[in-house]
Design an enzyme around this catalytic site. Structure first.
Site, PDB file in Angstrom:
ATOM      1  N   GLU A   1       0.807  -1.232   0.000  1.00 11.07           N
ATOM      2  CA  GLU A   1       0.000   0.000   0.000  1.00 11.07           C
ATOM      3  C   GLU A   1       0.838   1.278   0.000  1.00 11.07           C
ATOM      4  OE1 GLU A   1      -2.649  -0.334   3.352  1.00 11.07           O
ATOM      5  OE2 GLU A   1      -3.770  -1.972   2.455  1.00 11.07           O
TER       6      GLU A   1
ATOM      7  N   GLU B   1      -5.734 -11.107  -0.397  1.00 11.42           N
ATOM      8  CA  GLU B   1      -6.492 -10.878   0.850  1.00 11.42           C
ATOM      9  C   GLU B   1      -7.989 -10.925   0.563  1.00 11.42           C
ATOM     10  OE1 GLU B   1      -5.120  -7.357   2.922  1.00 11.42           O
ATOM     11  OE2 GLU B   1      -3.040  -7.713   2.344  1.00 11.42           O
TER      12      GLU B   1
HETATM   13  C1  XIL Z   1      -5.375  -6.160   8.930  1.00 11.95           C
HETATM   14  C2  XIL Z   1      -5.649  -7.347   9.834  1.00 11.95           C
HETATM   15  O1  XIL Z   1      -6.709  -8.099   9.303  1.00 11.95           O
HETATM   16  C3  XIL Z   1      -5.995  -6.881  11.223  1.00 11.95           C
HETATM   17  O2  XIL Z   1      -6.140  -7.996  12.069  1.00 11.95           O
HETATM   18  C4  XIL Z   1      -4.878  -5.963  11.712  1.00 11.95           C
HETATM   19  O3  XIL Z   1      -5.193  -5.478  12.917  1.00 11.95           O
HETATM   20  C5  XIL Z   1      -4.704  -4.811  10.763  1.00 11.95           C
HETATM   21  O4  XIL Z   1      -4.398  -5.308   9.491  1.00 11.95           O
HETATM   22  N1  XIL Z   1      -4.669  -4.636   4.145  1.00 11.95           N
HETATM   23  C6  XIL Z   1      -3.593  -5.383   4.532  1.00 11.95           C
HETATM   24  C7  XIL Z   1      -3.680  -6.237   5.740  1.00 11.95           C
HETATM   25  O5  XIL Z   1      -2.589  -5.445   3.805  1.00 11.95           O
HETATM   26  O6  XIL Z   1      -2.440  -6.379   6.379  1.00 11.95           O
HETATM   27  C8  XIL Z   1      -4.720  -5.705   6.701  1.00 11.95           C
HETATM   28  O7  XIL Z   1      -4.857  -6.654   7.735  1.00 11.95           O
HETATM   29  C9  XIL Z   1      -6.035  -5.477   5.998  1.00 11.95           C
HETATM   30  C10 XIL Z   1      -5.876  -4.457   4.911  1.00 11.95           C
END
Ligand code: XIL
Length: 369
Positions: free
Chosen positions: A173, A281
């Site tokens: 990101e 994700e």
């Molecule tokens: C999120 C996790 O799901 C949470 O448990 C944590 O607290 C914060 O991060 N994009 C990403 C992930 O790349 O690392 C994020 O994960 C969600 C959004």
């Protein structure tokens, strides 16, 4: 031949009253039936087929140590997945406790669990603006010290798991929604040319493990052409300058109301980079209006299943050599970051609260070749 193979399986059948011939016939029938179910596309996938058995690429899920320790969670996970990402326990804020000091406990647990269960590990994520530890941010390093410390971090983390982690998200990101670099993180504030800094970090990771696959990870590259173009420009620059990069991870936190055609065409465009592709994700939101009275109806379950199917088919449409993996961001609706981040009534994953396979699971299966 088959009959020879079956000979040792002959059993006395005085209880059932069946003759030996009947028993052999029964075995032959069962074997043919097992081989036939799920064999052809026209038949549709068998309910018993698992994602990992059908897919010719990695099928991952994001997990935490606490959840792996739950027997029901672990069983459902092992039966359908062959790859793992840590939901948060391999992020910088978790691993890096002070200069030269690391907390490996959870990361080690996940890597060992994967080895014991024949799974690959995808590392997530070396650099993310949201996960620099507070102590590091407070130190306010100049660019030279900043980079030397991050370099030492990358070396420590990647080399610890050399040969046991197949791939790393090196950066996560870095672009804002308008396609420019995010200007709210410390990398942007510290470096005149942040992209070059990230490029050098890819190189540090490569030096630490020459065989590990290196990914850039972000959300909405498929829907947002401004962001997608910036990522493509970065990839082109990396290739020009000689910074290593092997793959792109599209997070794909998506919804049942997102246009499937738009998503697919963005994904196809991204794949033109020729890099490995990771849907990294995946989850599919259903509660569009964030309504407290939302009910996950049959109709929405079907829409969610159709969305998973469309995403699997979209992934299958790229060249086989580029198919790295599809990873869902969790396993069961019982545990999903979206109940906090989006709305408590949210049901985005493949298993329900009791580890039953949802319609979404079968949709995903159907979308696979
Ligand atoms: C999120 C996790 O799901 C949470 O448990 C944590 O607290 C914060 O991060 N994009 C990403 C992930 O790349 O690392 C994020 O994960 C969600 C959004």
């Amino acid at each position: 031949m088959a009959i020879h193979f079956l000979q040792p399986l002959k059993i006395p059948c005085s209880v059932s009253g069946l003759s030996r011939v009947d028993v052999n016939d029964l075995f032959i029938f069962l074997i043919i039936a097992t081989l036939t179910i799920g064999c052809t596309k026209e038949d549709g996938p068998a309910v018993s087929t698992s994602l990992k058995d059908k897919a010719l690429f990695g099928i991952g899920a994001a997990v935490s140590v606490a959840h792996l320790k739950e027997v029901d969670f672990s069983d459902a996970f092992k039966n359908s997945f062959n790859q793992v990402s840590a939901e948060y326990e391999m992020k910088m804020a978790h691993l890096w406790t002070a200069l030269g000091t690391y907390n490996w406990t959870s990361a080690d647990y996940i890597v060992n669990y994967a080895a014991q269960n024949n799974m690959k590990v995808h590392g997530h994520t070396l650099l993310w603006y949201q996960s620099f530890p507070t102590w590091f941010k407070n130190a306010a390093y100049d660019s030279l010290n900043f980079e030397n410390n991050v370099k030492a971090y990358i070396l420590a983390v990647v080399s610890r798991y050399t040969g046991r982690i197949v791939s790393w998200d090196v950066a996560n990101e870095i672009f804002a929604d308008n396609g420019t670099l995010r200007n709210d993180g410390i990398v942007y504030k510290t470096f005149k040319d942040p992209v070059a800094f990230y490029g050098r970090c890819f190189k540090y990771a490569r030096n630490a493990d020459p065989n590990v696959k290196l990914f850039y990870n972000d959300y909405d590259m498929v829907l947002n052409s401004a962001k997608r173009n910036s990522v493509k420009e970065m990839v082109a620059r990396f290739k020009r300058v000689g910074y290593p990069i092997d793959g792109l991870g599209e997070q794909c936190h998506t919804t049942i109301w997102t246009d499937n055609i738009q998503r697919s065409s963005g994904f196809t465009d991204l794949a033109k980079t020729g890099l490995l592709m990771h849907i990294s994700e995946l989850d599919v939101r259903v509660n569009q209006n964030k309504s407290d009275s939302y009910v996950f109806t049959d109709a929405d379950q079907q829409k969610q299943s159709d969305t998973y199917k469309s995403i699997a088919a979209m992934f299958e449409s790229i060249p086989q050599v580029q198919k790295f993996a599809i990873t869902t961001w969790g396993l069961t609706d019982k545990y999903t970051w979206l109940t906090g981040w989006w709305h408590p009534k949210e049901y985005p994953l493949l298993f329900d609260n009791n580890y039953g396979k949802k319609k979404a699971y079968n949709g995903f299966l159907e979308g696979l070749n």
